[in-house]
Scaffold this motif. Sequence first.
Motif, PDB file in Angstrom:
ATOM      1  N   TYR A 126       0.846  -1.193   0.000  1.00  0.00           N
ATOM      2  CA  TYR A 126       0.000   0.000   0.000  1.00  0.00           C
ATOM      3  C   TYR A 126       0.882   1.244   0.000  1.00  0.00           C
ATOM      4  CZ  TYR A 126      -3.678  -3.087   1.942  1.00  0.00           C
ATOM      5  OH  TYR A 126      -4.594  -4.096   2.173  1.00  0.00           O
TER       6      TYR A 126
ATOM      7  N   TYR B  34       0.377   5.379   1.046  1.00  0.00           N
ATOM      8  CA  TYR B  34      -0.487   6.350   1.703  1.00  0.00           C
ATOM      9  C   TYR B  34       0.198   7.711   1.678  1.00  0.00           C
ATOM     10  CZ  TYR B  34      -2.877   2.350   3.925  1.00  0.00           C
ATOM     11  OH  TYR B  34      -3.565   1.187   4.174  1.00  0.00           O
TER      12      TYR B  34
ATOM     13  N   PHE C 241      -5.331   6.891   1.659  1.00  0.00           N
ATOM     14  CA  PHE C 241      -5.009   5.781   0.771  1.00  0.00           C
ATOM     15  C   PHE C 241      -4.724   6.283  -0.641  1.00  0.00           C
ATOM     16  CE2 PHE C 241      -5.258   1.653  -1.129  1.00  0.00           C
ATOM     17  CZ  PHE C 241      -5.958   1.803  -2.323  1.00  0.00           C
TER      18      PHE C 241
ATOM     19  N   TYR D 192      -2.966   0.347  -4.094  1.00  0.00           N
ATOM     20  CA  TYR D 192      -2.783  -0.972  -3.485  1.00  0.00           C
ATOM     21  C   TYR D 192      -2.363  -1.965  -4.566  1.00  0.00           C
ATOM     22  CZ  TYR D 192      -4.613  -5.537  -1.810  1.00  0.00           C
ATOM     23  OH  TYR D 192      -4.780  -6.854  -1.464  1.00  0.00           O
TER      24      TYR D 192
ATOM     25  N   ASP E   6      -5.176  -1.438  -7.387  1.00  0.00           N
ATOM     26  CA  ASP E   6      -6.308  -0.572  -7.059  1.00  0.00           C
ATOM     27  C   ASP E   6      -5.780   0.854  -6.973  1.00  0.00           C
ATOM     28  OD1 ASP E   6      -8.726  -0.485  -4.280  1.00  0.00           O
ATOM     29  OD2 ASP E   6      -8.338   0.920  -5.907  1.00  0.00           O
TER      30      ASP E   6
ATOM     31  N   SER F 148      -7.611   3.602  -7.018  1.00  0.00           N
ATOM     32  CA  SER F 148      -8.739   4.501  -6.781  1.00  0.00           C
ATOM     33  C   SER F 148      -8.421   5.682  -5.877  1.00  0.00           C
ATOM     34  CB  SER F 148      -9.915   3.712  -6.201  1.00  0.00           C
ATOM     35  OG  SER F 148      -9.550   3.092  -4.990  1.00  0.00           O
ATOM     36  N   GLY F 149      -7.312   5.607  -5.113  1.00  0.00           N
ATOM     37  CA  GLY F 149      -6.975   6.698  -4.211  1.00  0.00           C
ATOM     38  C   GLY F 149      -6.024   7.736  -4.791  1.00  0.00           C
TER      39      GLY F 149
ATOM     40  N   GLY G 246      -5.242  -9.326   2.962  1.00  0.00           N
ATOM     41  CA  GLY G 246      -6.590  -9.304   3.504  1.00  0.00           C
ATOM     42  C   GLY G 246      -6.733  -8.256   4.584  1.00  0.00           C
ATOM     43  N   SER G 247      -7.987  -7.960   4.920  1.00  0.00           N
ATOM     44  CA  SER G 247      -8.219  -6.880   5.876  1.00  0.00           C
ATOM     45  C   SER G 247      -7.894  -7.290   7.303  1.00  0.00           C
ATOM     46  CB  SER G 247      -9.666  -6.399   5.792  1.00  0.00           C
ATOM     47  OG  SER G 247     -10.559  -7.442   6.183  1.00  0.00           O
ATOM     48  N   THR G 248      -7.619  -8.568   7.545  1.00  0.00           N
ATOM     49  CA  THR G 248      -7.179  -8.965   8.880  1.00  0.00           C
ATOM     50  C   THR G 248      -5.667  -8.946   9.005  1.00  0.00           C
ATOM     51  OG1 THR G 248      -7.196 -11.287   8.205  1.00  0.00           O
ATOM     52  CG2 THR G 248      -9.187 -10.453   9.277  1.00  0.00           C
ATOM     53  N   ASP G 249      -5.005  -8.703   7.885  1.00  0.00           N
ATOM     54  CA  ASP G 249      -3.545  -8.696   7.901  1.00  0.00           C
ATOM     55  C   ASP G 249      -3.004  -7.466   8.601  1.00  0.00           C
ATOM     56  OD1 ASP G 249      -2.069 -10.216   4.908  1.00  0.00           O
ATOM     57  OD2 ASP G 249      -2.809 -11.048   6.794  1.00  0.00           O
ATOM     58  N   THR G 250      -1.903  -7.641   9.304  1.00  0.00           N
ATOM     59  CA  THR G 250      -1.195  -6.509   9.886  1.00  0.00           C
ATOM     60  C   THR G 250      -0.430  -5.789   8.787  1.00  0.00           C
ATOM     61  OG1 THR G 250      -0.953  -7.576  12.019  1.00  0.00           O
ATOM     62  CG2 THR G 250       0.626  -5.840  11.491  1.00  0.00           C
ATOM     63  N   GLN G 251      -0.559  -4.480   8.771  1.00  0.00           N
ATOM     64  CA  GLN G 251       0.232  -3.694   7.830  1.00  0.00           C
ATOM     65  C   GLN G 251       1.540  -3.308   8.500  1.00  0.00           C
ATOM     66  OE1 GLN G 251      -1.671  -0.766   5.311  1.00  0.00           O
ATOM     67  NE2 GLN G 251      -3.653  -1.373   6.058  1.00  0.00           N
TER      68      GLN G 251
ATOM     69  N   PHE H  69       4.590  -0.889   8.263  1.00  0.00           N
ATOM     70  CA  PHE H  69       4.882   0.394   7.637  1.00  0.00           C
ATOM     71  C   PHE H  69       6.372   0.681   7.572  1.00  0.00           C
ATOM     72  CE2 PHE H  69       0.921   2.714   6.934  1.00  0.00           C
ATOM     73  CZ  PHE H  69       0.011   1.904   7.598  1.00  0.00           C
TER      74      PHE H  69
END
Lengths: 115, 112
Positions: free
Chosen positions: A33, A35, A45, A48, A56, A58-59, A99-104, A106
């Motif tokens: 990602y 940001y 965002f 991605y 993606d 879109s941001g 996935g959205s449960t994954d730790t990002q 940074f």
Amino acid sequence: GAGVSQSPSNKVTEKGKDVELRCDPISGHTALYWYRQRLGQGLEFLIYFQGNSAPDKSGLPSDRFSAERTGESVSTLTIQRTQQEDSAVYLCASTRFGGSTDTQYFGPGTRLTVL
Amino acid sequence: SQQGEEDPQALSIQEGENATMNCSYKTSINNLQWYRQNSGRGLVHLILIRSNEREKHSGRLRVTLDTSKKSSSLLITASRAADTASYFCATDSLNTGNQFYFGTGTSLTVIP
């Protein structure tokens, strides 16, 4: 790898110039990602990447912004014809699976200043 | 916009006291995460809570989630000076799985 790294750590440029920011994700992480964080603000965002899927985008705030990633390796964020409002910290994060449960995880960010 | 809002924007407490930060969001979610950011650094993941969970603990951290109110709280007990940082909540969305929406953050200062 030891962690997500970004370069340069600081970049000062003149309005109208192009800049390229680099992100090295953790080895084996399939998702990445980008940001943008303006001073005193939350994270916005931008884009991605997940494996070889279409990114993606879109941001992305304008067509002056673009990013590339080859496979599951390094990513570069390019800002063309920089404007003063592009001044911000640009953060990159990688996750193992996306996935959205994954730790990002940074990176430390690149602080961009457009004069 | 799904972007979350943290409340308060800034919080200053004495070492040893508890700190509570709140996060509100707008659309239905799968998961909510809390992150911490030390000044000039990247974010560090603290805890994840799923939409079917109401409370989670991790060390001195306690997170609650109320999906009916679309809000979450982060409680740090027995605060330490090293807890001084900005704290952000991040949500996904049922509609856009790729994006994470970060709030504007709470700046916590713990006075020794």
